[in-house]
Scaffold this active site. Structure first.
Site, PDB file in Angstrom:
ATOM      1  CE1 TYR A  27      34.384  25.508  48.199  1.00 21.93           C
ATOM      2  CE2 TYR A  27      35.114  23.027  49.998  1.00 21.93           C
ATOM      3  CZ  TYR A  27      35.660  24.724  49.033  1.00 21.93           C
ATOM      4  OH  TYR A  27      36.847  24.580  47.844  1.00 21.93           O
ATOM      5  CG  ASN A  76      39.979  35.206  42.721  1.00 23.63           C
ATOM      6  OD1 ASN A  76      40.107  34.112  42.466  1.00 23.63           O
ATOM      7  ND2 ASN A  76      40.013  35.978  42.260  1.00 23.63           N
ATOM      8  CG  HIS A 100      40.827  27.631  40.277  1.00 19.14           C
ATOM      9  ND1 HIS A 100      41.651  27.750  40.354  1.00 19.14           N
ATOM     10  CD2 HIS A 100      41.044  26.163  39.656  1.00 19.14           C
ATOM     11  CE1 HIS A 100      43.089  27.394  40.655  1.00 19.14           C
ATOM     12  NE2 HIS A 100      43.004  25.849  39.627  1.00 19.14           N
ATOM     13  CG  ASN A 110      51.320  39.084  44.414  1.00 25.44           C
ATOM     14  OD1 ASN A 110      51.698  39.957  45.154  1.00 25.44           O
ATOM     15  ND2 ASN A 110      51.403  38.684  43.586  1.00 25.44           N
TER      16      ASN A 110
HETATM   17  P1  OAD Z   1      47.535  33.034  46.966  1.00 30.61           P
HETATM   18  O1  OAD Z   1      46.648  32.780  48.164  1.00 30.61           O
HETATM   19  O2  OAD Z   1      47.577  32.063  46.534  1.00 30.61           O
HETATM   20  O3  OAD Z   1      47.682  34.673  46.233  1.00 30.61           O
HETATM   21  C1  OAD Z   1      46.879  35.732  46.379  1.00 30.61           C
HETATM   22  C2  OAD Z   1      47.742  36.714  45.640  1.00 30.61           C
HETATM   23  O4  OAD Z   1      47.799  37.611  46.078  1.00 30.61           O
HETATM   24  C3  OAD Z   1      49.649  36.350  46.371  1.00 30.61           C
HETATM   25  O5  OAD Z   1      50.400  36.822  46.031  1.00 30.61           O
HETATM   26  C4  OAD Z   1      49.320  38.034  47.158  1.00 30.61           C
HETATM   27  O6  OAD Z   1      50.617  38.503  47.549  1.00 30.61           O
HETATM   28  C5  OAD Z   1      48.605  38.341  47.022  1.00 30.61           C
HETATM   29  N1  OAD Z   1      48.384  39.497  47.148  1.00 30.61           N
HETATM   30  C6  OAD Z   1      47.533  39.809  48.451  1.00 30.61           C
HETATM   31  N2  OAD Z   1      46.826  40.897  48.139  1.00 30.61           N
HETATM   32  C7  OAD Z   1      46.957  41.631  47.043  1.00 30.61           C
HETATM   33  C8  OAD Z   1      45.908  42.275  46.515  1.00 30.61           C
HETATM   34  N3  OAD Z   1      45.290  43.385  47.271  1.00 30.61           N
HETATM   35  N4  OAD Z   1      46.175  43.299  44.760  1.00 30.61           N
HETATM   36  C9  OAD Z   1      47.055  42.212  44.360  1.00 30.61           C
HETATM   37  N5  OAD Z   1      48.093  41.445  45.111  1.00 30.61           N
HETATM   38  C10 OAD Z   1      47.273  40.632  45.952  1.00 30.61           C
HETATM   39  O7  OAD Z   1      45.836  32.387  45.596  1.00 30.61           O
HETATM   40  P2  OAD Z   1      45.748  31.696  44.043  1.00 30.61           P
HETATM   41  O8  OAD Z   1      47.204  32.402  43.254  1.00 30.61           O
HETATM   42  O9  OAD Z   1      44.632  32.010  43.346  1.00 30.61           O
HETATM   43  O10 OAD Z   1      42.176  26.577  44.163  1.00 30.61           O
HETATM   44  O11 OAD Z   1      45.219  30.408  44.889  1.00 30.61           O
HETATM   45  C11 OAD Z   1      45.273  29.602  43.373  1.00 30.61           C
HETATM   46  C12 OAD Z   1      44.587  28.303  43.902  1.00 30.61           C
HETATM   47  O12 OAD Z   1      45.093  27.880  45.234  1.00 30.61           O
HETATM   48  C13 OAD Z   1      43.831  28.713  44.382  1.00 30.61           C
HETATM   49  O13 OAD Z   1      42.228  29.362  43.328  1.00 30.61           O
HETATM   50  C14 OAD Z   1      42.583  27.765  45.191  1.00 30.61           C
HETATM   51  C15 OAD Z   1      43.849  27.807  46.209  1.00 30.61           C
HETATM   52  O14 OAD Z   1      44.360  26.854  46.366  1.00 30.61           O
HETATM   53  C16 OAD Z   1      41.806  25.705  44.362  1.00 30.61           C
HETATM   54  O15 OAD Z   1      40.840  25.767  45.938  1.00 30.61           O
HETATM   55  C17 OAD Z   1      41.667  24.334  44.041  1.00 30.61           C
END
Ligand code: OAD
Length: 247
Positions: free
Chosen positions: A68, A104, A121, A218
């Site tokens: 972290y 985030n 989160h 996305n």
């Molecule tokens: P992810 O890492 O699962 O997904 C990130 C998304 O952002 C993917 O679909 C990428 O294609 C997209 N992406 C990448 N670059 C981008 C850009 N420049 N503009 C727009 N989109 C882009 O992240 P989350 O969905 O936020 O939780 O994940 C959810 C949760 O899973 C997080 O909060 C965390 C993780 O495990 C915990 O830690 C509990």
């Protein structure tokens, strides 16, 4: 000439009075903060159960804190990008009519000027006591070696974030419910999230069931793209400013 999908989506947004923006790690990718999934995602090289679960923390709190602290360094070095700023600008027009619901923990929406933000989160800068549950504000307790971080009383502290196997805070759910009860969003923006979590899917579905215009941004369309009227396969930092009307 037919208006493009981007023009039509921008028109909907310009006419909207209520907007729900659901954001994920992708919106901060252009600020230099790694996402979790995808080719360069954190979960490719790190085990979420070891680093982001109560069991992992119980087993090795120092290791979890080191990870972290490493992520916090990245967050501290990061600045909001045009995607965050576009949402902050949208709030200037819509006021409480815009709710940013972010997964985030980096605080970049607020750094960009957004105020109506729910960090479902948690926040990586905050620390929580594992004994009393007291939450310490950012920088109240330094997050630095020797790890694990402890409270002034010497209790073991943990990052004030939601881990796998934990539930999100009830206040966050209530805040979203209140927002949705206040009127159907005209537009729902799904930005930079894979939409893996059932509560995210449920909120998106609730919007999609009503007259809400669903917009995903996305580069790799997510599971939620099926619910959307517009899917922009591009970066949030490029697309959001254009959607919000500040090219
Ligand atoms: P992810 O890492 O699962 O997904 C990130 C998304 O952002 C993917 O679909 C990428 O294609 C997209 N992406 C990448 N670059 C981008 C850009 N420049 N503009 C727009 N989109 C882009 O992240 P989350 O969905 O936020 O939780 O994940 C959810 C949760 O899973 C997080 O909060 C965390 C993780 O495990 C915990 O830690 C509990």
């Amino acid at each position: 000439m037919e208006p493009s999908s981007l023009d039509r989506a921008a028109e909907r947004l310009a006419a909207a009075r209520r907007v729900l923006a659901i954001t994920g790690a992708g919106i901060s990718a252009e600020s230099g903060i790694p996402t979790f999934r995808g080719a360069a995602g954190l979960w490719k090289n790190y085990d979420p159960m070891q680093l982001a679960s109560p069991e992992g923390f119980e087993q090795d709190p120092a290791l979890v804190w080191e990870w972290y602290a490493w992520r916090l360094d990245k967050v501290r070095a990061a600045a909001p990008n045009p995607g965050h700023r576009a949402l902050a600008r949208l709030e200037e027009h819509l006021g409480d009519g815009l709710l940013v619901l972010t997964q985030n923990v980096d605080g970049l929406h607020q750094a960009a000027g957004s105020r109506n933000v729910w960090e479902i989160h948690g926040n990586i800068r905050r620390v929580r006591c594992t004994v009393t549950d007291k939450v310490y504000a950012p920088d109240e307790i330094p997050i630095e070696a020797p790890f694990p971080v402890r409270t002034p009383e010497g209790h073991l502290a943990r990052p004030d974030v939601v881990w796998f196997g934990e539930i999100i805070r009830l206040e966050a759910v209530e805040a979203v419910d209140r927002f949705l009860a206040g009127g159907t969003p005209d537009v729902c923006l799904l930005v930079g999230t894979t939409g893996m979590f059932p509560y995210i899917q449920r909120w998106a579905m609730r919007c999609a069931q009503s007259a809400t215009t669903m917009i995903e941004i996305n580069p790799e369309p997510s599971l939620l793209a099926q619910l959307c009227d517009h899917v922009f396969e591009t970066n949030a930092g490029q697309c959001l400013p254009r959607l919000v009307g500040e090219t």
